[in-house]
Scaffold this motif. Sequence first.
Motif, PDB file in Angstrom:
ATOM      1  N   LYS B  47       0.150  71.089 -19.010  1.00 13.13           N
ATOM      2  CA  LYS B  47      -0.058  70.502 -17.671  1.00 13.13           C
ATOM      3  C   LYS B  47      -0.889  71.426 -16.775  1.00 13.13           C
ATOM      4  CE  LYS B  47       4.397  70.247 -16.957  1.00 13.13           C
ATOM      5  NZ  LYS B  47       4.831  70.953 -18.200  1.00 13.13           N
ATOM      6  N   THR B  48      -0.522  72.717 -16.766  1.00 11.80           N
ATOM      7  CA  THR B  48      -1.286  73.664 -15.947  1.00 11.80           C
ATOM      8  C   THR B  48      -2.703  73.822 -16.504  1.00 11.80           C
ATOM      9  OG1 THR B  48       0.668  74.825 -15.178  1.00 11.80           O
ATOM     10  CG2 THR B  48      -1.373  76.079 -15.171  1.00 11.80           C
ATOM     11  N   THR B  49      -2.809  73.751 -17.806  1.00  6.32           N
ATOM     12  CA  THR B  49      -4.134  73.816 -18.423  1.00  6.32           C
ATOM     13  C   THR B  49      -4.998  72.646 -17.941  1.00  6.32           C
ATOM     14  OG1 THR B  49      -3.171  74.884 -20.351  1.00  6.32           O
ATOM     15  CG2 THR B  49      -5.353  73.886 -20.640  1.00  6.32           C
ATOM     16  N   SER B  91      -1.990  75.433  -6.869  1.00 10.55           N
ATOM     17  CA  SER B  91      -1.536  76.019  -8.127  1.00 10.55           C
ATOM     18  C   SER B  91      -0.028  76.152  -8.174  1.00 10.55           C
ATOM     19  CB  SER B  91      -2.135  77.410  -8.313  1.00 10.55           C
ATOM     20  OG  SER B  91      -3.524  77.315  -8.461  1.00 10.55           O
ATOM     21  N   GLN B  92       0.445  76.230  -9.410  1.00 10.36           N
ATOM     22  CA  GLN B  92       1.880  76.446  -9.621  1.00 10.36           C
ATOM     23  C   GLN B  92       2.323  77.755  -8.940  1.00 10.36           C
ATOM     24  OE1 GLN B  92       2.731  76.039 -13.780  1.00 10.36           O
ATOM     25  NE2 GLN B  92       4.939  76.299 -13.552  1.00 10.36           N
ATOM     26  N   TYR B  93       1.493  78.772  -9.061  1.00  9.36           N
ATOM     27  CA  TYR B  93       1.775  80.054  -8.418  1.00  9.36           C
ATOM     28  C   TYR B  93       0.577  80.413  -7.533  1.00  9.36           C
ATOM     29  CZ  TYR B  93       5.009  80.058 -12.338  1.00  9.36           C
ATOM     30  OH  TYR B  93       5.964  79.692 -13.249  1.00  9.36           O
ATOM     31  N   LEU B 166      -1.682  68.671  -7.766  1.00  8.70           N
ATOM     32  CA  LEU B 166      -0.554  69.485  -7.315  1.00  8.70           C
ATOM     33  C   LEU B 166       0.222  69.933  -8.545  1.00  8.70           C
ATOM     34  CD1 LEU B 166       0.714  66.949  -4.597  1.00  8.70           C
ATOM     35  CD2 LEU B 166      -1.113  68.659  -4.371  1.00  8.70           C
ATOM     36  N   ASP B 167       0.152  71.229  -8.853  1.00  4.87           N
ATOM     37  CA  ASP B 167       0.838  71.731 -10.042  1.00  4.87           C
ATOM     38  C   ASP B 167       2.207  72.265  -9.631  1.00  4.87           C
ATOM     39  OD1 ASP B 167       1.522  72.589 -12.534  1.00  4.87           O
ATOM     40  OD2 ASP B 167      -0.111  74.047 -12.745  1.00  4.87           O
ATOM     41  N   GLU B 168       3.216  71.473  -9.862  1.00  6.49           N
ATOM     42  CA  GLU B 168       4.594  71.836  -9.508  1.00  6.49           C
ATOM     43  C   GLU B 168       4.715  72.285  -8.063  1.00  6.49           C
ATOM     44  OE1 GLU B 168       7.018  73.840 -12.309  1.00  6.49           O
ATOM     45  OE2 GLU B 168       5.791  73.230 -14.027  1.00  6.49           O
ATOM     46  N   LEU B 169       4.254  71.442  -7.185  1.00  8.06           N
ATOM     47  CA  LEU B 169       4.380  71.709  -5.756  1.00  8.06           C
ATOM     48  C   LEU B 169       5.843  71.935  -5.380  1.00  8.06           C
ATOM     49  CD1 LEU B 169       2.851  71.721  -3.012  1.00  8.06           C
ATOM     50  CD2 LEU B 169       3.459  69.313  -2.793  1.00  8.06           C
TER      51      LEU B 169
HETATM   52 MG   LIG Z   1       2.523  74.796 -15.733  1.00 13.24          MG
END
Ligand SMILES: [Mg+2]
Lengths: 446, 246
Positions: B47-49, B91-93, B166-169
């Motif tokens: 997913k992040t990729t 980003s997730q982070y 939105l990556d794991e907002l």
């Molecule tokens: Mg991820």
Amino acid sequence: MTEIPTIVVVKIAPIGGFEVAVSAEKVMLGFEPAQAPYAGAGEPEWVRERRESAQVQLGKVPFPRTTEEIWRYSRVEELEGKGFSLGQAAPALETVADPPADGLPGGLVAEAACLIRVRPGTSRAFIGTSSPVTFMPATQAPASPREIESGSDFFRLFAEAYSPDLYVLRIPAGADGGTIVVAYEQPDEDVSFMPQLVVEVGEAARLKLVEYLAPGADRTFVAPNAEIRAGKDAHVGHYQIQALAGGAYASAFVSHSLGERAKLDFGSFAFGGHYARLRLEAHLVGEGARAELRAAYFADGDQMLDFRTHQDHHGPGAYSNLLFKGAVGGTSHSVYSGLVTIEEGAIRSDAYQTNRNLVLSDGARADSVPNLDIRENSVRCSHASAVGPIDEELLFYLESRGIDPADAERIVVRGFFGEVLEGIDLPEVVGLVQSLVDARLGALAE
Amino acid sequence: MSGSDAKALRLEGLRAEVVGKEILHGVDLVIRPGEVHAIMGPNGSGKTTLASAVMGKPGYKVTGGRILVDGEDVTGLPTHERARKGLFLISQYPAELPGVSFVDLAEQVLDREPAVVGSTLVAEAERIGLKPELLGRSVNVGFSGGEKKRAETMQLAIFGARYAVLDELDSGLDIDALRDVARRIAEMVRAEGIGVLAITHYSRLLQELKPDKVHVFAAGRVVRSGGPELAVELERTGYGEGGGAD
Ligand SMILES: [Mg+2]
Ligand SMILES: Nc1ncnc2c1ncn2[C@@H]1O[C@H](COP(=O)(O)OP(=O)(O)OP(=O)(O)O)[C@@H](O)[C@H]1O
């Protein structure tokens, strides 16, 4: 085939009016006068003693070699073959009614309660009408004894022994000296310039001293030497902005000695010179003395910027915190080498040392060597150093907001230096440093 | 309009590799303005990729397929140009930017007078529940997880994005923060018609965001798509067999 070592004396052009003779056998350099050194006529007793003592010490300190730890990586050996004549004129001071601002960055002038332009020979001083400070050539100054002996830095001793340009700045006990700007300039090619400034900050006095090493001659050797003694409860801000011409060689020496509960905020902001070195000593003598030591430096082209620091804890409960940050572009090189010593008796000391470097191009290099020497218990010390390229995550973050890569790099580098400039209570000085950083970034983009 | 010219963020057979290994094996998605799509899937499924490849992050190499923004192929464009076409990534982070304040950042991005930038920032910070005094501080440095996500959402609101990834907002957010950022984004969807691709592990975010479609992601591809009810089902049953990384 093994060669039997023979003593080969090579004659090399003078440094500071002195000739360097190399003995191949001992790989040691000695000095022989090529020109009569400054005679120091009319100088008071204490200045004469200071000179003589430096001359004696100088006799025991060989010309620096990169094989010595404190000169490792440096370009000091490049000085061989270069010639600079030694100043001969006794220092004279002209007191002027208006700030002698010609050619100086506006920000510096705006901040200054006193503005002093120091040149070889005659200097000009504007001392604000209500200013409590006194500034005078050493020839007129009463005795100014040292409380602590500085390290035996070759060029510090050399300047002390032979430079005519010695000045004394005094802030009486309890007084607020405001902001004093001292701008040094050396316009003549092939001449050395070694301005010496002794600063005495009385008990509970306040001072913000800004030293500006103005761009001047390109072929020059500059060795400014600032020796600052802060009395009990004194508060000192001291900022040195080094904007020398691109070909200059410089070896600056700054020594602070802090009394009981005295507070120092020191900053070195270095941009110019072909080889520019700063040796900084902070001697925390009194109980509870505090020193913030910072630097922002940015080298480009084939420059080398070189920093050697010593946080020297003597008194108990003293605190020193060093944050030096640099960037290197082109094929430039930076060196940071720092030492923290906690002497016996300096219990409850806090000493921190951090050096971070951004390497902006493949050909650039930064060396970082932190050291601790602790001879007392119950102290808190730490050191950290980092050398590396700009963090790609940061660039990506900015670019993902629509900022183009060149601007993103500029923003990250500005931000990197921003931490060093935080909390400096002289907005115009901070602005000047930022503009010098921006100028460097602009040059990199070309 | 129809086909690939239609207004949408469109991924066509997107393949991408990380350190020489293919992670995305052909992803097809179409997110139209005003739509919310959720992606759910096990850890390591890519997913992040996907989010990184869409934004053109260094290290994520697209090896096949296309990314289209309103019909325009952005696959070969550098990140900042994708952003200028309307793509926005949280980003997730989120990164921390020492020495760069939100004010500095917004002045650079918005290219308007400082006074306008300042008042825009303050208004949006208040709306999203971010203490305005944080605006003068370095972006995300020393921020709590909740403050970071509020600050990122604030940027999404003022920088004029059209499609937000939105990556794991919702990761690391407390209930109030989750509600605040989700509601603000739902409002942008409604009022400004932005399209949203929301990656999440929990249906909680989706209760506020109300997705039009939910996609299940596994081993680098979309394996199942459905309506909002799919999120509820997944939360109950899990991803089941064959969900993880390959
Ligand atoms: Mg991820
Ligand atoms: N920089 C990298 N170096 C090596 N492998 C990577 C890198 N980035 C991602 N991967 C690998 O790619 C795969 C997908 O990772 P990704 O971060 O996209 O998963 P994810 O679905 O976002 O997981 P999570 O739910 O834990 O956030 C994983 O196997 C991961 O190890």
